[in-house]
Design a protein around this motif. Structure first.
Motif, PDB file in Angstrom:
ATOM      1  N   LEU A  44     -10.341   5.865  -1.727  1.00 54.91           N
ATOM      2  CA  LEU A  44     -12.020   6.850  -1.239  1.00 54.91           C
ATOM      3  C   LEU A  44     -12.637   5.342  -0.766  1.00 54.91           C
ATOM      4  CD1 LEU A  44     -12.047   9.194  -3.213  1.00 54.91           C
ATOM      5  CD2 LEU A  44     -11.647   9.522  -0.631  1.00 54.91           C
ATOM      6  N   ALA A  45     -12.252   3.870  -1.122  1.00 55.67           N
ATOM      7  CA  ALA A  45     -13.600   3.133  -1.383  1.00 55.67           C
ATOM      8  C   ALA A  45     -13.202   1.955  -0.322  1.00 55.67           C
ATOM      9  CB  ALA A  45     -13.333   2.413  -2.971  1.00 55.67           C
ATOM     10  N   MET A  46     -12.074   2.692   0.421  1.00 58.11           N
ATOM     11  CA  MET A  46     -11.405   1.709   1.700  1.00 58.11           C
ATOM     12  C   MET A  46     -11.956   1.533   2.188  1.00 58.11           C
ATOM     13  SD  MET A  46      -7.214   2.353   1.532  1.00 58.11           S
ATOM     14  CE  MET A  46      -7.971   3.866   3.237  1.00 58.11           C
ATOM     15  N   THR A  47     -12.131   0.257   3.267  1.00 56.20           N
ATOM     16  CA  THR A  47     -12.851  -0.285   4.311  1.00 56.20           C
ATOM     17  C   THR A  47     -12.438   0.791   5.757  1.00 56.20           C
ATOM     18  OG1 THR A  47     -10.963  -1.887   5.550  1.00 56.20           O
ATOM     19  CG2 THR A  47     -12.627  -2.466   3.543  1.00 56.20           C
ATOM     20  N   ARG A  48     -12.592   0.800   6.390  1.00 62.84           N
ATOM     21  CA  ARG A  48     -12.406   1.494   7.876  1.00 62.84           C
ATOM     22  C   ARG A  48     -11.083   1.269   8.783  1.00 62.84           C
ATOM     23  NH1 ARG A  48     -18.497   4.585   9.582  1.00 62.84           N
ATOM     24  NH2 ARG A  48     -18.412   5.592   7.648  1.00 62.84           N
ATOM     25  N   HIS A  49     -11.443  -0.013   8.714  1.00 62.24           N
ATOM     26  CA  HIS A  49      -9.897  -0.932   9.221  1.00 62.24           C
ATOM     27  C   HIS A  49      -8.366  -0.323   9.124  1.00 62.24           C
ATOM     28  CE1 HIS A  49     -13.322  -3.499  10.216  1.00 62.24           C
ATOM     29  NE2 HIS A  49     -13.868  -4.333   8.850  1.00 62.24           N
ATOM     30  N   LYS A  50      -8.150   0.100  10.176  1.00 62.64           N
ATOM     31  CA  LYS A  50      -7.219   1.224  10.032  1.00 62.64           C
ATOM     32  C   LYS A  50      -5.289   0.332   9.616  1.00 62.64           C
ATOM     33  CE  LYS A  50      -8.376   5.222  12.390  1.00 62.64           C
ATOM     34  NZ  LYS A  50      -8.367   5.952  11.770  1.00 62.64           N
ATOM     35  N   THR A  51      -5.745  -1.414  10.043  1.00 60.58           N
ATOM     36  CA  THR A  51      -4.671  -2.288   9.279  1.00 60.58           C
ATOM     37  C   THR A  51      -4.581  -1.724   7.932  1.00 60.58           C
ATOM     38  OG1 THR A  51      -5.121  -2.790  11.545  1.00 60.58           O
ATOM     39  CG2 THR A  51      -3.435  -3.977   9.473  1.00 60.58           C
ATOM     40  N   VAL A  52      -5.805  -2.168   7.327  1.00 62.80           N
ATOM     41  CA  VAL A  52      -6.034  -1.994   5.866  1.00 62.80           C
ATOM     42  C   VAL A  52      -5.585  -1.202   5.465  1.00 62.80           C
ATOM     43  CG1 VAL A  52      -7.865  -2.605   3.859  1.00 62.80           C
ATOM     44  CG2 VAL A  52      -7.250  -3.891   6.015  1.00 62.80           C
ATOM     45  N   GLN A  53      -6.119   0.331   5.671  1.00 63.08           N
ATOM     46  CA  GLN A  53      -6.278   1.502   5.392  1.00 63.08           C
ATOM     47  C   GLN A  53      -4.330   1.371   5.050  1.00 63.08           C
ATOM     48  OE1 GLN A  53      -7.683   4.846   7.982  1.00 63.08           O
ATOM     49  NE2 GLN A  53     -10.083   4.282   7.172  1.00 63.08           N
ATOM     50  N   ILE A  54      -3.655   1.415   6.429  1.00 64.55           N
ATOM     51  CA  ILE A  54      -1.825   1.699   6.017  1.00 64.55           C
ATOM     52  C   ILE A  54      -1.292   0.846   5.489  1.00 64.55           C
ATOM     53  CG2 ILE A  54       0.243   1.497   7.750  1.00 64.55           C
ATOM     54  CD1 ILE A  54      -1.703   1.910  10.337  1.00 64.55           C
ATOM     55  N   VAL A  55      -1.888  -0.385   4.742  1.00 63.75           N
ATOM     56  CA  VAL A  55      -1.282  -1.373   4.453  1.00 63.75           C
ATOM     57  C   VAL A  55      -1.215  -0.853   3.049  1.00 63.75           C
ATOM     58  CG1 VAL A  55      -0.994  -3.612   3.251  1.00 63.75           C
ATOM     59  CG2 VAL A  55      -1.511  -3.606   5.903  1.00 63.75           C
ATOM     60  N   PHE A  56      -2.868  -0.105   2.532  1.00 60.58           N
ATOM     61  CA  PHE A  56      -2.679   0.040   1.199  1.00 60.58           C
ATOM     62  C   PHE A  56      -2.148   1.466   1.009  1.00 60.58           C
ATOM     63  CE2 PHE A  56      -6.019   1.801  -2.623  1.00 60.58           C
ATOM     64  CZ  PHE A  56      -5.248   0.632  -2.760  1.00 60.58           C
ATOM     65  N   VAL A  57      -2.415   2.532   1.615  1.00 59.11           N
ATOM     66  CA  VAL A  57      -1.482   3.574   1.379  1.00 59.11           C
ATOM     67  C   VAL A  57      -0.194   3.321   1.487  1.00 59.11           C
ATOM     68  CG1 VAL A  57      -0.939   5.715   2.682  1.00 59.11           C
ATOM     69  CG2 VAL A  57      -3.243   4.880   2.707  1.00 59.11           C
ATOM     70  N   LEU A  58       0.227   2.505   2.282  1.00 57.19           N
ATOM     71  CA  LEU A  58       2.025   2.310   1.957  1.00 57.19           C
ATOM     72  C   LEU A  58       2.052   1.092   0.480  1.00 57.19           C
ATOM     73  CD1 LEU A  58       5.322   1.860   3.123  1.00 57.19           C
ATOM     74  CD2 LEU A  58       4.370  -0.380   3.641  1.00 57.19           C
ATOM     75  N   PHE A  59       1.120   0.405   0.032  1.00 55.41           N
ATOM     76  CA  PHE A  59       1.130  -0.169  -0.968  1.00 55.41           C
ATOM     77  C   PHE A  59       1.315   1.403  -2.024  1.00 55.41           C
ATOM     78  CE2 PHE A  59      -0.305  -4.187  -0.725  1.00 55.41           C
ATOM     79  CZ  PHE A  59       0.501  -4.912  -0.289  1.00 55.41           C
ATOM     80  N   VAL A  60       0.682   2.130  -1.815  1.00 59.40           N
ATOM     81  CA  VAL A  60       0.355   3.265  -3.437  1.00 59.40           C
ATOM     82  C   VAL A  60       1.054   4.276  -3.416  1.00 59.40           C
ATOM     83  CG1 VAL A  60      -1.310   5.226  -3.739  1.00 59.40           C
ATOM     84  CG2 VAL A  60      -2.316   3.181  -2.772  1.00 59.40           C
ATOM     85  N   THR A  61       1.690   4.603  -2.325  1.00 56.49           N
ATOM     86  CA  THR A  61       3.199   5.242  -2.167  1.00 56.49           C
ATOM     87  C   THR A  61       4.276   4.770  -2.589  1.00 56.49           C
ATOM     88  OG1 THR A  61       2.459   6.145  -0.215  1.00 56.49           O
ATOM     89  CG2 THR A  61       4.359   6.517  -0.377  1.00 56.49           C
ATOM     90  N   VAL A  62       4.631   3.360  -2.382  1.00 56.74           N
ATOM     91  CA  VAL A  62       5.836   2.585  -2.971  1.00 56.74           C
ATOM     92  C   VAL A  62       5.509   2.726  -4.287  1.00 56.74           C
ATOM     93  CG1 VAL A  62       6.959   0.323  -3.164  1.00 56.74           C
ATOM     94  CG2 VAL A  62       6.756   1.395  -1.247  1.00 56.74           C
TER      95      VAL A  62
END
Length: 215
Positions: A44-62
């Motif tokens: 919820l505190a992420m930036t709006r950059h799509k690349t950052v969102q994808i990388v962070f979601v990947l980190f959290v999922t793994v």
């Protein structure tokens, strides 16, 4: 508001659940549930950059997958990977939160609470680094026998040691022995001193700039 939510979750996890779980092992899974909520709140505190969102979601999922697999199977290999991915997630979350705190705009209460959350995340990131070092190099830290009785007790001791190091209190009840552990300790101690000074200067600068823009 997500920064405030993140700070509340951090405070509950570090200052309420830890002593309760230490005394009542049957509810130890509460910490793992809150750890999962903590990582999800970071989204919820992420930036709006799509690349950052994808990388962070990947980190959290793994990380969540490995974390709960480690709880189910409790093998040493999974403990190492759990600490590794937890460290990556904490570092990523710290960077994202600090980016939100330092962006241009008025200094609000949510921003200040986000700065406090960033400070706690810095301590948690170093704690995960210590856990990873101790998993790869057993005996990297010298601590009491009571802290070595179980994995939970050692986890609590490392978290405590990280906060003590971050604030440069240095009680001496837990010490780093291995050179790699000592290097991380020195880095955390320096960050603990520099963080408040730099952050206060930044927030004051943002506040002055916001007032000038209003005028």
């Amino acid at each position: 508001r997500s920064l405030t939510t993140l700070l509340v979750l951090l405070a509950i996890n570090m200052f309420i659940l830890e002593p309760v779980i230490r005394e009542e092992a049957r509810i130890a899974l509460l910490r793992d549930v809150f750890f999962s909520l903590l990582l999800l709140a970071g989204l919820l505190a992420m930036t709006r950059h799509k690349t950052v969102q994808i990388v962070f979601v990947l980190f959290v999922t793994v990380n969540l997958t490995v974390h709960w697999m480690r709880i189910a199977f409790n093998t040493k290999g999974l403990m190492v990977w759990d600490a590794f991915f937890s460290l990556l997630c904490m570092l990523a979350l710290t960077v994202v939160v600090l980016e939100q705190v330092n962006r241009k705009g008025p200094v609000t209460g949510h921003r200040v609470r986000g700065a406090v959350a960033g400070y706690l995340l810095l301590g948690m990131s170093c704690a995960q680094a210590y856990l990873l070092i101790d998993a790869l190099i057993p005996g990297s830290f010298q601590m009491s026998t009571a802290d070595l009785q179980s994995g939970q007790a050692q986890f609590d001791a490392i978290n405590y040691f990280s906060i003590v190091t971050l604030t440069t209190l240095g009680y001496g009840d837990i010490t780093a022995i291995h050179p790699v552990a000592r290097s991380v300790v020195m880095i955390e101690a320096l960050l603990g001193q520099l963080y408040p000074a730099i952050l206060i200067a930044r927030l004051v600068s943002l506040s002055i700039g916001s007032r000038k823009n209003k005028e």
